[in-house]
Scaffold this motif. Sequence first.
Motif: not given
Length: 178
Positions: A1-20, A69-78
Amino acid sequence: MSKTIDTATFGGGCFWCIDAAFRRVEGVTHVSSGYTGGETDNPTYQQICTGLTGHAEVVNIEFDRSQISYERLLAMFFTLHDATQLNRQGNDIGTQYRSVVYYHNDEQHTQTMDYITKLQSQIREKIVTEVSPATTYYPAEQYHQDYYEQNPEQGYCSILIAPKLQRFEKDFKLYLKN
């Protein structure tokens, strides 16, 4: 994996919406719906639905930190789920639908806790999001991958996911793929 590629894992109910939603985000290089956080090896959707495996429906997101950023992904997730509902999202009830962030390193753990503290100061209801270290991730069955795009007219998708995606696209239009 690239040095700038990272992984985030979020669960927020049915995964179809978060995925989309996350498939639309610039800098997200891969999205996979699946299961984690439980005791059963290689669980199936039917097993997850019983609530007895301990797993949550999650989305595993690979992203390029040089683009988002990971923080932006968190904002989106919430914004995509109600972090104050314990073991449910709307009519989806059970531990498999819990609000959860599985962190992959100490930095993600710190950022997640800081974000939740900041968010909690802005709302009255208690945030019940679980924050746990990432464990073995099991991809969901193929028909769950990119489910919304494959089935936009399906009732759950058109009634529940489409309006969430419209709000998401409005709120985060600067961060979406063209």
